[in-house]
Design a protein around this motif. Structure first.
Motif, mmCIF file in Angstrom:
data_model
loop_
_atom_site.group_PDB
_atom_site.id
_atom_site.type_symbol
_atom_site.label_atom_id
_atom_site.label_comp_id
_atom_site.label_asym_id
_atom_site.label_seq_id
_atom_site.Cartn_x
_atom_site.Cartn_y
_atom_site.Cartn_z
ATOM 1 N N GLU A 1 2.362 1.635 -3.491
ATOM 2 C CA GLU A 1 1.342 2.092 -4.439
ATOM 3 C C GLU A 1 1.019 3.574 -4.229
ATOM 4 O O GLU A 1 0.892 4.333 -5.197
ATOM 5 C CB GLU A 1 0.068 1.243 -4.298
ATOM 6 C CG GLU A 1 0.255 -0.188 -4.742
ATOM 7 C CD GLU A 1 -0.875 -1.110 -4.340
ATOM 8 O OE1 GLU A 1 -0.919 -2.236 -4.871
ATOM 9 O OE2 GLU A 1 -1.714 -0.738 -3.481
ATOM 10 N N GLN A 2 0.913 3.996 -2.983
ATOM 11 C CA GLN A 2 0.632 5.403 -2.681
ATOM 12 C C GLN A 2 1.792 6.292 -3.141
ATOM 13 O O GLN A 2 1.578 7.355 -3.738
ATOM 14 C CB GLN A 2 0.384 5.592 -1.188
ATOM 15 C CG GLN A 2 0.043 7.020 -0.820
ATOM 16 C CD GLN A 2 -0.182 7.187 0.682
ATOM 17 O OE1 GLN A 2 0.307 6.410 1.493
ATOM 18 N NE2 GLN A 2 -0.921 8.215 1.041
ATOM 19 N N SER B 1 1.685 6.587 -6.893
ATOM 20 C CA SER B 1 0.581 7.472 -7.295
ATOM 21 C C SER B 1 0.990 8.934 -7.172
ATOM 22 O O SER B 1 0.758 9.739 -8.085
ATOM 23 C CB SER B 1 -0.651 7.213 -6.429
ATOM 24 O OG SER B 1 -1.155 5.928 -6.649
ATOM 25 N N GLN C 1 -6.918 11.913 -10.324
ATOM 26 C CA GLN C 1 -6.541 10.826 -9.430
ATOM 27 C C GLN C 1 -5.636 9.855 -10.171
ATOM 28 O O GLN C 1 -5.835 9.593 -11.354
ATOM 29 C CB GLN C 1 -7.784 10.090 -8.937
ATOM 30 C CG GLN C 1 -7.490 8.969 -7.977
ATOM 31 C CD GLN C 1 -8.764 8.280 -7.488
ATOM 32 O OE1 GLN C 1 -9.869 8.709 -7.790
ATOM 33 N NE2 GLN C 1 -8.600 7.224 -6.735
ATOM 34 N N SER D 1 -4.247 5.924 -9.581
ATOM 35 C CA SER D 1 -4.354 4.703 -8.779
ATOM 36 C C SER D 1 -3.322 3.701 -9.262
ATOM 37 O O SER D 1 -3.186 3.480 -10.471
ATOM 38 C CB SER D 1 -5.741 4.083 -8.927
ATOM 39 O OG SER D 1 -6.747 4.998 -8.597
ATOM 40 N N CYS D 2 -2.617 3.102 -8.325
ATOM 41 C CA CYS D 2 -1.617 2.090 -8.653
ATOM 42 C C CYS D 2 -1.957 0.796 -7.935
ATOM 43 O O CYS D 2 -2.400 0.813 -6.784
ATOM 44 C CB CYS D 2 -0.225 2.541 -8.213
ATOM 45 S SG CYS D 2 0.352 4.017 -9.054
ATOM 46 N N LYS D 3 -1.718 -0.313 -8.617
ATOM 47 C CA LYS D 3 -1.952 -1.629 -8.026
ATOM 48 C C LYS D 3 -0.824 -2.551 -8.447
ATOM 49 O O LYS D 3 -0.568 -2.744 -9.639
ATOM 50 C CB LYS D 3 -3.300 -2.183 -8.496
ATOM 51 C CG LYS D 3 -3.689 -3.472 -7.840
ATOM 52 C CD LYS D 3 -3.995 -3.241 -6.380
ATOM 53 C CE LYS D 3 -4.399 -4.538 -5.712
ATOM 54 N NZ LYS D 3 -4.376 -4.425 -4.266
ATOM 55 N N GLU E 1 0.826 -1.211 0.000
ATOM 56 C CA GLU E 1 0.000 0.000 0.000
ATOM 57 C C GLU E 1 0.861 1.262 0.000
ATOM 58 O O GLU E 1 0.554 2.222 -0.712
ATOM 59 C CB GLU E 1 -0.942 0.006 1.208
ATOM 60 C CG GLU E 1 -2.088 -0.968 1.090
ATOM 61 C CD GLU E 1 -2.955 -0.999 2.330
ATOM 62 O OE1 GLU E 1 -2.912 -0.048 3.149
ATOM 63 O OE2 GLU E 1 -3.688 -1.992 2.493
#
Length: 134
Positions: free
Chosen positions: A13-14, A17, A34, A36-38, A10
């Motif tokens: 990913e943050q 982003s 926005q 978003s990354c995963k 997390e």
């Protein structure tokens, strides 16, 4: 242990982003709504909302859709080395493939980065990097 790994993912990913948002702002003068990354194993997916610049939108609305699409293709090509370097800097793993596409009707860009290996999220250097850049 798995909870720690989920937290590290997390954070990664943050961080990505935030860095992609900053890349768009500094290189294109455009701030996406926005990002978003995963990250799943060796695959990083990035979805950028409101990614189409004002110039591209203007061209598309002025019945110049083909020119707007060509501008987008050239922007992808120009941003690719910067985006690849940014991802490699954050995850500390080489990117072996980077695919991107944009949709004018939804104003979104998607990026898929395939990494050489799965990031070692328990690597102290990686976690220190995450804490410093947040």
């Amino acid at each position: 242990m798995e909870e720690t790994s989920e937290l590290a993912v997390e954070q990664l990913e943050q961080n990505l982003s935030q860095r992609v948002t900053l890349l768009y702002l500094t290189d294109l003068g455009h701030q996406p709504h926005q990002v978003s990354c995963k990250l799943v194993d060796k695959t990083l997916t990035i979805v950028i909302e409101d990614s189409i610049t004002r110039l591209e939108q203007f061209l598309a609305k002025s019945n110049r859709q083909e020119i707007a699409k060509q501008v987008r293709v050239n922007l992808h090509k120009a941003l690719e080395p910067h985006l690849k370097a940014l991802i490699e800097e954050v995850v500390k793993i080489p990117v072996i493939d980077l695919l991107s596409d944009s949709a004018f009707d939804t104003n979104r860009t998607s990026v898929v980065a395939v990494l050489a290996t799965v990031p070692a999220l328990d690597d102290p250097g990686l976690n220190g990097n995450l804490k410093q850049e947040q």
